[in-house]
Design a protein around this motif. Structure first.
Motif, short mmCIF file in Angstrom:
data_model
loop_
_atom_site.label_atom_id
_atom_site.label_comp_id
_atom_site.label_asym_id
_atom_site.label_seq_id
_atom_site.Cartn_x
_atom_site.Cartn_y
_atom_site.Cartn_z
N GLN A 116 -10.79 -2.78 -12.75
CA GLN A 116 -9.53 -2.97 -13.48
C GLN A 116 -8.39 -2.89 -12.49
OE1 GLN A 116 -10.36 0.24 -16.58
NE2 GLN A 116 -9.13 -1.24 -17.75
N ASP A 117 -7.25 -3.47 -12.88
CA ASP A 117 -6.07 -3.47 -12.01
C ASP A 117 -5.63 -2.05 -11.67
OD1 ASP A 117 -5.97 -6.23 -11.93
OD2 ASP A 117 -4.50 -6.39 -13.54
N LEU A 118 -4.91 -1.95 -10.56
CA LEU A 118 -4.31 -0.70 -10.12
C LEU A 118 -2.80 -0.88 -10.12
CD1 LEU A 118 -6.97 -1.30 -8.05
CD2 LEU A 118 -6.42 1.04 -7.49
N SER A 119 -2.08 0.21 -10.31
CA SER A 119 -0.63 0.17 -10.18
C SER A 119 -0.20 1.27 -9.24
CB SER A 119 0.06 0.35 -11.55
OG SER A 119 0.00 1.69 -11.97
N ILE A 120 0.91 1.05 -8.58
CA ILE A 120 1.49 2.06 -7.71
C ILE A 120 2.92 2.26 -8.16
CG2 ILE A 120 2.18 0.41 -5.91
CD1 ILE A 120 1.27 2.67 -3.89
N SER A 121 3.31 3.51 -8.30
CA SER A 121 4.64 3.83 -8.81
C SER A 121 5.34 4.80 -7.87
CB SER A 121 4.54 4.46 -10.20
OG SER A 121 3.98 3.56 -11.11
N GLY A 122 6.64 4.62 -7.81
CA GLY A 122 7.46 5.41 -6.91
C GLY A 122 7.74 4.60 -5.67
N PRO A 123 9.02 4.40 -5.36
CA PRO A 123 9.37 3.50 -4.26
C PRO A 123 8.94 3.97 -2.88
CG PRO A 123 11.31 4.62 -5.11
CD PRO A 123 10.19 4.95 -6.04
N THR A 124 8.87 5.25 -2.65
CA THR A 124 8.48 5.74 -1.33
C THR A 124 7.01 5.45 -1.06
OG1 THR A 124 10.15 7.48 -1.51
CG2 THR A 124 8.46 7.77 0.18
N LEU A 125 6.15 5.78 -2.04
CA LEU A 125 4.73 5.48 -1.90
C LEU A 125 4.49 3.97 -1.87
CD1 LEU A 125 1.84 6.61 -1.77
CD2 LEU A 125 1.82 6.54 -4.28
N ALA A 126 5.19 3.25 -2.74
CA ALA A 126 5.02 1.79 -2.79
C ALA A 126 5.38 1.14 -1.47
CB ALA A 126 5.86 1.20 -3.92
N ALA A 127 6.40 1.66 -0.78
CA ALA A 127 6.80 1.09 0.51
C ALA A 127 5.65 1.14 1.50
CB ALA A 127 8.02 1.83 1.06
N HIS A 128 4.88 2.23 1.49
CA HIS A 128 3.72 2.34 2.39
C HIS A 128 2.66 1.30 2.04
CE1 HIS A 128 5.21 5.94 4.30
NE2 HIS A 128 5.32 6.55 3.14
N ALA A 129 2.42 1.13 0.73
CA ALA A 129 1.41 0.16 0.30
C ALA A 129 1.86 -1.27 0.57
CB ALA A 129 1.12 0.36 -1.19
N ILE A 130 3.13 -1.56 0.37
CA ILE A 130 3.65 -2.90 0.65
C ILE A 130 3.54 -3.19 2.14
CG2 ILE A 130 5.73 -4.33 0.67
CD1 ILE A 130 6.53 -2.86 -1.97
N ALA A 131 3.94 -2.24 2.97
CA ALA A 131 3.88 -2.42 4.43
C ALA A 131 2.44 -2.63 4.91
CB ALA A 131 4.51 -1.22 5.14
N ALA A 132 1.49 -2.00 4.22
CA ALA A 132 0.08 -2.13 4.60
C ALA A 132 -0.56 -3.41 4.05
CB ALA A 132 -0.71 -0.91 4.12
N GLY A 133 0.19 -4.20 3.30
CA GLY A 133 -0.34 -5.44 2.75
C GLY A 133 -1.26 -5.24 1.55
#
Length: 185
Positions: A116-133
């Motif tokens: 099932q899909d995953l979600s990430i919440s919170g801009p600080t944590l999301a920034a790490h996930a976005i940067a990691a692709g």
């Protein structure tokens, strides 16, 4: 293939909270909340930083006579939660585990195994996930308010190409934008 999505309710100038940490201006009306519920139904796992988890943990026990809020609570309770925190030692909600650090490779493997899909919440944590692709799409709910400063929805340190996949305007003036991360970014 599952997606890892980042969602945020933010001001028109891109903040999820003002300089004092307030976000009461971002409380969705029934139309927006119902739409947001539809986005959450297929999420099997939520990834949170400590602060976002503490905000969201109220859904564990909240009994709300409003059917839209009650639906969200049921959806939230049936999903797994992973909380990244160096200060929490035990979760306060069911279906929750604490991880001391965010490891992109561990999340990549979690995503590969997910059904099932995953979600990430919170801009600080999301920034790490976005940067990691790791993030596949970004859902922004732009609220009709300018707050001037605070906690940014999107990090100023990350640069990626996006493609508009969906847009919707609500009667309240909130505008929903869904962007896909361009492949190869």
């Amino acid at each position: 293939m599952v997606n890892l999505s980042y969602s945020a309710m933010c001001s028109l100038d891109g903040y999820v909270a003002d300089a004092e940490g307030n976000f009461d201006w971002a409380m969705p009306d029934d139309e927006v909340h119902g739409f947001a519920n539809s986005l959450e139904r297929d999420v099997g796992t939520h990834l949170y930083g400590r602060r976002m988890y503490e905000v969201m943990a109220v859904w564990e026990t909240m009994a709300d006579p409003d059917p839209i809020a009650e639906e969200y609570g049921r959806t939230w309770r049936r999903a797994d939660k992973v909380v990244y925190s160096t200060t929490l030692t035990a979760p306060s909600t069911s279906r929750t585990r604490i991880e001391p650090t965010f490891d992109p490779e561990v999340v990549r493997a979690m995503k590969a195994r997910a059904t099932q899909d995953l979600s990430i919440s919170g801009p600080t944590l999301a920034a790490h996930a976005i940067a990691a692709g790791l993030v596949d799409d970004i859902h922004l709910f732009l609220c009709p308010v300018i707050i001037g400063s605070g906690l940014r929805a999107l990090s100023a340190d990350v640069q990626i190409g996006l493609e508009l996949w969906e847009q919707k305007a609500f009667r309240s003036g909130v505008v929903y934008l869904r962007y896909g991360v361009r492949s190869g970014q």
